[in-house]
Design an enzyme around this catalytic site. Structure first.
Site, mmCIF file in Angstrom:
data_model
loop_
_atom_site.group_PDB
_atom_site.id
_atom_site.type_symbol
_atom_site.label_atom_id
_atom_site.label_comp_id
_atom_site.label_asym_id
_atom_site.label_seq_id
_atom_site.Cartn_x
_atom_site.Cartn_y
_atom_site.Cartn_z
ATOM 1 N N HIS A 66 -14.593 28.644 5.588
ATOM 2 C CA HIS A 66 -13.673 27.658 6.151
ATOM 3 C C HIS A 66 -14.387 26.385 6.603
ATOM 4 O O HIS A 66 -13.742 25.348 6.790
ATOM 5 C CB HIS A 66 -12.851 28.266 7.298
ATOM 6 C CG HIS A 66 -13.609 28.511 8.566
ATOM 7 N ND1 HIS A 66 -14.065 29.754 8.945
ATOM 8 C CD2 HIS A 66 -13.997 27.670 9.559
ATOM 9 C CE1 HIS A 66 -14.687 29.663 10.107
ATOM 10 N NE2 HIS A 66 -14.663 28.405 10.509
ATOM 11 N N ASP A 96 -14.585 35.149 4.081
ATOM 12 C CA ASP A 96 -14.864 33.867 4.739
ATOM 13 C C ASP A 96 -16.368 33.572 4.786
ATOM 14 O O ASP A 96 -16.901 33.155 5.804
ATOM 15 C CB ASP A 96 -14.273 33.837 6.155
ATOM 16 C CG ASP A 96 -14.281 32.418 6.744
ATOM 17 O OD1 ASP A 96 -14.174 31.455 5.971
ATOM 18 O OD2 ASP A 96 -14.419 32.287 7.980
ATOM 19 N N GLY A 168 -17.234 23.695 15.843
ATOM 20 C CA GLY A 168 -18.437 23.141 15.235
ATOM 21 C C GLY A 168 -19.557 24.157 15.150
ATOM 22 O O GLY A 168 -20.517 23.988 14.415
ATOM 23 N N SER A 170 -19.021 27.286 14.169
ATOM 24 C CA SER A 170 -18.723 28.221 13.084
ATOM 25 C C SER A 170 -19.797 28.121 12.005
ATOM 26 O O SER A 170 -20.185 27.031 11.594
ATOM 27 C CB SER A 170 -17.359 27.912 12.463
ATOM 28 O OG SER A 170 -16.319 28.298 13.306
ATOM 29 N N GLY A 227 -10.492 54.066 -5.142
ATOM 30 C CA GLY A 227 -9.474 54.933 -5.739
ATOM 31 C C GLY A 227 -8.651 55.698 -4.723
ATOM 32 O O GLY A 227 -8.135 56.772 -5.015
#
Length: 312
Positions: A66, A96, A168, A170, A227
């Site tokens: 992001h 992300d 900021g 992140s 599965g």
């Protein structure tokens, strides 16, 4: 700190001006949408700030997807206060995570990887990032919780901490007391307008490293297939055991070959305790196809374990 970088991005945003600025249509009026089309398109540059950390001395950087999503230009400040242009090697919106390459022949400091599976609640951690564009900012706190799922991405394995993290930061680094990387700072939960009141979440470095290596090598993530499908336990069964109940097994699939059956209760995958259905996909996501994973489960009131090998 030298291995944690500041990331700035820019992109072109197209907006339309209101042709009738002095007139407002009533809410729900059919004319409201019609007159929007007559606005004059205007282009402007939009910028954003974030953080990242270097994992290779040739300038390979890991950050959040992001942070760079939709970016036309990406610039990274590193090696003191030098600014470099960067390109995207690969992105994975489902977890992300993104991997960038700094375009230069310069060499860089790199982070030291730790083992996020050994992080315990109460351990001290340090967050390093670029909040509000103030690079190289360090805050400290403790691990508040492990294996959190907050619904931000499909595959999540968050370490929750109480370190002070602001916009900021992140993509920044969560470091343990040994100076080793244990998490990728990814999300902030705040109360009201005060960004210092709340908790933050860092993606476990075990998941980050597994995804980043695929993005670096292939440009996408190779995911294994188990599965099986699961659902939450009923209240009656939840009192006897944590876990989730298998409600579907694909014949010939990985779970089928491992001897699991519908009705079995999965309680642990690898080192991860299973409490809710989203824990299962997040736990499997840490492993590559054909890797063998130990699963603990309950079948006909007996506690058992088996190894499952995810299929490509």
């Amino acid at each position: 700190m030298p291995a944690v970088v500041n990331i700035s991005t820019s992109k072109t945003v197209v907006t339309k001006t209101n042709p009738f600025p002095d007139f407002e249509f009533p809410p729900g009026s059919p004319f409201e949408d019609m007159f929007k089309e007559f606005g004059t398109p205007q282009k402007r540059k939009s910028s954003a700030l974030g953080s990242g950390f270097i994992i290779d001395n040739k300038g390979i950087v890991i950050t959040n997807n992001h942070v760079i999503k939709g970016a036309e230009d990406i610039f990274i400040r590193a090696n003191g206060d030098k600014e470099y242009k960067a390109k995207i090697l690969g992105t994975d919106p489902l977890s992300d995570i993104a991997v960038l390459q700094i375009i230069t022949d310069d060499k860089f400091e790199t982070v030291k990887f730790g083992n996020s599976d050994t992080a315990r609640i109460g351990d001290w951690v340090i967050a390093i990032g670029n909040p509000f564009g103030l690079g190289g900012t360090v805050t400290a706190g403790i691990v508040s919780a492990r294996n959190r799922n907050i619904g931000m991405a499909r595959y999540e394995d968050f370490i929750q901490t109480d370190t002070v993290v602001n916009p900021g930061a992140s993509g920044g680094a969560l470091i343990n007391n040994n100076g080793q990387l244990v998490g990728l700072i990814s999300a902030i939960f705040t109360k009201g307008s005060d960004s210092n009141i709340g908790v933050n979440f860092a993606t476990s470095i075990d998941m980050v490293f597994r995804v980043a290596m695929d993005l670096k090598e292939f440009g996408y993530v190779k995911r294994g297939k188990s599965g099986l499908r699961v659902t939450a336990l009923s209240k009656e069964k939840r009192y006897n055991s944590n876990g989730v109940i298998i409600n579907y097994i694909k014949k010939g699939g990985a779970a089928f070959k491992a001897g699991l059956q519908e009705g079995d209760i999965i309680t642990k995958i690898g080192n991860r305790l299973i409490i809710k259905p989203t824990d299962v996909s997040s736990a499997f996501h840490k492993y590559k196809p054909l890797q063998s994973i130990t699963i603990q489960y309950v079948s006909k009131k007996k506690r058992l374990s088996t190894n499952i090998r995810l299929l490509p």
